[in-house]
Design a protein around this motif. Structure first.
Motif, short mmCIF file in Angstrom:
data_model
loop_
_atom_site.label_atom_id
_atom_site.label_comp_id
_atom_site.label_asym_id
_atom_site.label_seq_id
_atom_site.Cartn_x
_atom_site.Cartn_y
_atom_site.Cartn_z
N ALA A 1 88.82 3.99 2.10
CA ALA A 1 88.93 2.83 3.31
C ALA A 1 90.42 2.53 3.79
O ALA A 1 90.70 1.74 4.35
N HIS A 2 91.29 3.42 2.98
CA HIS A 2 92.81 3.09 3.33
C HIS A 2 93.20 3.92 4.52
O HIS A 2 93.58 4.75 4.45
N ASP B 1 97.44 5.02 9.88
CA ASP B 1 97.92 4.47 10.92
C ASP B 1 99.57 4.49 10.87
O ASP B 1 100.04 4.36 11.89
N ASN C 1 99.47 5.31 14.53
CA ASN C 1 99.81 4.03 15.23
C ASN C 1 101.25 4.01 15.99
O ASN C 1 102.07 4.38 15.63
N VAL C 2 101.33 3.28 17.30
CA VAL C 2 102.49 3.29 17.88
C VAL C 2 103.47 2.80 16.99
O VAL C 2 104.67 3.40 17.08
N LYS C 3 103.28 1.72 16.29
CA LYS C 3 104.23 1.12 15.51
C LYS C 3 104.94 2.24 14.45
O LYS C 3 106.21 2.04 14.47
N GLU D 1 100.65 8.01 18.59
CA GLU D 1 100.32 7.44 19.96
C GLU D 1 101.23 7.14 21.07
O GLU D 1 100.94 7.03 22.17
N LEU E 1 90.13 7.40 14.21
CA LEU E 1 88.59 6.99 14.09
C LEU E 1 88.68 6.04 12.87
O LEU E 1 87.46 5.68 12.65
N ALA F 1 88.53 4.12 9.31
CA ALA F 1 88.29 4.42 7.93
C ALA F 1 86.84 4.84 7.37
O ALA F 1 85.93 4.72 8.38
#
Lengths: 260, 521
Positions: free
Chosen positions: A117-118, A123, A127-129, A138, A148, A150
């Protein structure tokens, strides 16, 4: 100055072979524990040994810091390493290469698979960050990212990858208990074999996580392993590299789709 | 602990922030008041005394709630159809009914008139029995704290996670003997996405131990034993999050857990659980926590593991204000709001420590009566364990200087390996040293009125108000969908668990909510 071929650890003098280790023994604190620690260090190959710190942890354990001289002499010619075989590109360069060679956006589908689940690693790359001051995939104009999240089932991941016409799958795995991370990657590879339409170019399978062995990619059915500390730019640069760009290596199986 | 006000925060700005949080929360609270979920209904059945699982390990509460839903839906709640079936059929008790229903042998209906009144009063009696058990657990905690003694603040919070409850127990006891005041048993990876609560004592988990009623009971008993030995009450923490949040809160109340991780948005952002499901489940779980005297821990620290700790500092404050609002609305008191935040600014940034102090002191002053939970660095822990140990010491120092009340013990091996026995011991040595060496130093910590720290704190508060204005205007669901928190975008109709959300019909009955929303006993 040329680098010497044979080296030993460097404490404060060339060739002194000094190392420092710390460990805990299930032995109650006391003189016997310290002697046991010295003996253990000797059996590790340290001679002489210096048990500089011994502290009881509860009644049954003792923690040690030990210095010692290792007799090992290292032949650097024996060292094997996988070095990054592709240039690190900027986001702008990545976008430019994808646009000029692929002539469409590159599609990347990412997930953590199975029980894991990590999403922190996933990310960080997607992720954008982003991560380590670099923005995630992204944010690349010429990359289309489908995250998608976790605990995606391997067959579901492949089904989505087919729908999205993915160029690459990113599978992140953090949990390693009972080798769950290796098992989950093999499941994705098997699902790709079973579920990818015949004749279509298969997407790349990229695997990331702190506990993967970079040299074990092929044995899991993956194309590439990224380890702890990987930044989004490295992943993006690798993706461009597999397009046969900018140096036309052209050997990869995805090249079929590029020329199509 | 009395908080000294050192930042000259403008009281008007602070109360404006609270008003905005209330406005942003209002539509979400309204949604929660008018909807129920599968897990809320299963929690009602647990309070009524239904426990155990079938041969496949699926709890009887799931089987029964599913059977009710298949026949009559959950719009009226499970209480009416279940207690109507008990009254009209030939079933020894709830468990017998659940077994028969699972086998397809019961036909549920929504009773009307006199029959409805009869079912409602039987349901109220049964569920009231569960609430009474929660009340009894709370009184037992109060009694033990009085008799054994309450550890002084800050409480030292330590994590145990072997996957095997019978390994966790000696480790937790050892940690308590080494100075831990709060033991958290980390849950198995993936439990948050299970739509049922596993049963029994468990010996296998992934990177953690399953939260089950029996594991709760075993660990609480073990900590009671070590509490008596040490002469201080050691608190137990678990996680009321994920798809079974209401049920786990209920089990925690029954088994006298003391603190529960219970964030209003964590599951949405980090586990991709449906936002509506989360807010509905959360309100019920917080009502249980309020009744049980449980301190909640919120999860704002997590935002900073994905977002930048400087740029996103105000999102932490906004989330804390929302968590406070949702918590108070559900009946929690200030002393039960363990609002979270973290020491996650990049140590390579100039004046990092001053920034951390500014953020920590701001949170302290905004929530003077809340037992704040301060989380150690994780994102910037590298393989350099020596530097990690130094960074943890600075974290401990910031905690002591700004009067944080629950301090999670930072591990120098964070993110590298599961902590060694020695890592935990060194980490506790680090905390003890800083706490003792700097005892009372907080009273000397007086930032210059217009200095760097005070200015930065006011700036973060200002940015928080701006963001809250936007959220209050656009809506919280829209803000979450937009990636406001933790950078992750979560649309309100996406994620897991939306199929478990049901709008309440007229005549909906939930005896637990009635009791929890009524006058406290």
């Amino acid at each position: 100055m040329t680098e010497p071929r044979h080296v030993r650890p460097y404490g404060d003098t060339t060739g002194d072979g000094m190392v420092q280790v710390s460990f805990t023994l299930p032995v109650p604190p006391g003189p016997r524990a310290e002697a046991a620690a010295a003996l253990f260090a000797q059996k590790m190959g340290l001679d002489p040994t210096f048990v500089v710190h011994a502290k009881g942890i509860g009644e049954r354990f003792t923690f040690f810091v030990v210095y010692g001289r290792s007799a090992v002499i290292l032949d650097l010619d024996e060292v094997q390493v996988i070095e990054r075989e592709f240039p690190l590109l900027t986001a702008k360069e990545v976008n430019l290469e994808v646009r000029s060679r692929l002539k469409r956006r590159m599609v990347i589908v990412g997930a953590t698979v199975g029980t894991d689940a990590h999403t922190v690693g996933l990310d960080a790359i997607l992720n954008v960050k982003g991560f380590a001051g670099e923005k995630g995939l992204e944010s690349y104009r010429e990359l289309r990212v489908v995250n998608l999240g976790a605990q995606v089932d391997a067959t579901e991941l492949v089904r989505r990858a087919v729908d999205e016409r993915a160029d690459a799958l990113l599978v992140s795995q953090v949990v390693t208990q009972r080798d769950a991370h290796l098992q989950h990657v093999r499941e994705v590879a098997a699902a790709l074999d079973a579920g990818w339409p015949a004749g279509a170019a298969r997407p790349l399978l990229l695997v990331g996580g702190p506990r993967f062995d970079p040299s074990a990619a092929a044995s899991m059915g993956a194309d590439r392993v990224f380890t702890k500390g990987t930044t989004p730019r490295e992943v993006a640069s690798y993706l461009v590299h597999t397009l046969g760009l900018p140096a036309a290596s052209g050997s990869h199986r995805r090249s079929a789709r590029v020329s199509a | 602990m009395t908080t000294q006000m050192r930042l000259q925060l403008d009281a008007r700005v602070v109360s404006k922030a609270r008003r905005l949080a209330e406005r942003a929360a209002a539509p979400v609270v309204e949604l929660a008041r008018t909807h129920t979920t599968t897990s809320v209904e299963r929690a009602v059945l647990r309070l009524a005394g239904l426990s155990g699982a079938d041969a496949e390990g699926i709890p009887w509460v799931n089987r029964l709630a599913d059977a009710v839903r298949a026949d009559v839906g959950l719009e009226h709640g499970v209480a009416l159809p279940v207690y109507d079936a008990l009254a009209t059929g030939d079933h020894a008790d709830l468990a017998a009914l659940a077994q028969k229903a699972a086998a397809g042998g019961v036909r549920f209906r929504i009773p009307q008139g006199r029959e409805a009144a009869r079912a409602a009063s039987a349901a109220r009696r049964a569920v009231g029995g569960g609430i009474t058990r929660i009340d009894r657990s709370r009184r037992e905690r109060d009694r033990l704290v009085r008799r054994l003694g309450d550890p002084p603040k800050p409480w030292i919070y330590l994590i145990v996670a072997t996957g095997d409850i019978h390994e966790d127990i000696p480790q937790a006891q050892a940690a308590a003997r080494a100075g831990a005041d709060v033991i958290a048993v980390i849950r198995s990876t993936g439990q948050s996405l299970l739509d049922y609560v596993p049963e029994g004592a468990t010996r296998e988990g992934f990177a953690g131990t399953y939260a089950t009623q029996e594991n709760f009971r075993l660990m609480r008993a073990a900590l009671d034993e070590v509490s008596r030995e040490l002469g201080r009450y050691i608190r137990l923490t678990n996680y009321a999050s994920g798809l079974c949040m209401p049920e786990i809160a209920t089990l925690a109340g029954l088994e006298r857990l003391d603190m529960m991780l219970n964030d209003c948005m964590y599951g949405i952002i980090f586990r991709d659980i449906n936002p509506q499901r989360t807010f509905i489940d959360q309100r019920f779980s917080r009502q249980i926590h309020a009744r049980a005297g449980i301190i909640i821990n919120t999860g704002e620290d997590n935002y900073l593991t994905t977002a930048d700790a400087v740029d996103a500092a105000h999102t932490v404050v906004v989330s804390q204000l929302l968590n406070e609002r949702f918590g108070l609305e559900a009946g929690l008191e200030d002393w039960q709001l363990g609002l979270g935040h973290a020491f996650e600014i990049n140590p390579g940034l100039p004046e990092q420590f001053r920034l951390e102090l500014a953020h920590a002191q701001l949170v302290r002053e905004l929530f003077p009566n809340a037992p704040l939970k301060y989380m150690p660095p994780t994102k910037h822990m590298t393989g350099n364990v020596f530097f990690g140990y130094l960074l943890d010491a600075f974290f401990n120092l910031a905690g002591v200087l700004t009067g944080q009340e629950i301090i999670l013990v930072g591990m120098m091996t964070e993110g590298i390996v599961t902590p060694f026995l020695s890592d935990r011991d060194l980490a506790l040595e680090n905390v003890r040293y800083v706490r003792d060496a700097c005892a009372g130093l907080a009273e000397d910590f007086v930032p210059a009125p217009d200095g760097f720290i005070a200015t930065r704190a006011r700036q973060v508060l200002g940015e928080s108000v701006e963001l809250l204005e936007r959220i209050a205007a656009d809506g919280l669901f829209e803000a979450i969908a937009d990636g406001t928190f933790g950078i992750t975008r979560r649309p309100s109709d996406g994620g897991r668990g939306l199929d478990g959300v049901v709008a309440r019909a007229d005549g909906y009955l939930n005896p637990a909510s009635e009791l929890l929303e009524g006058t406290p006993a």
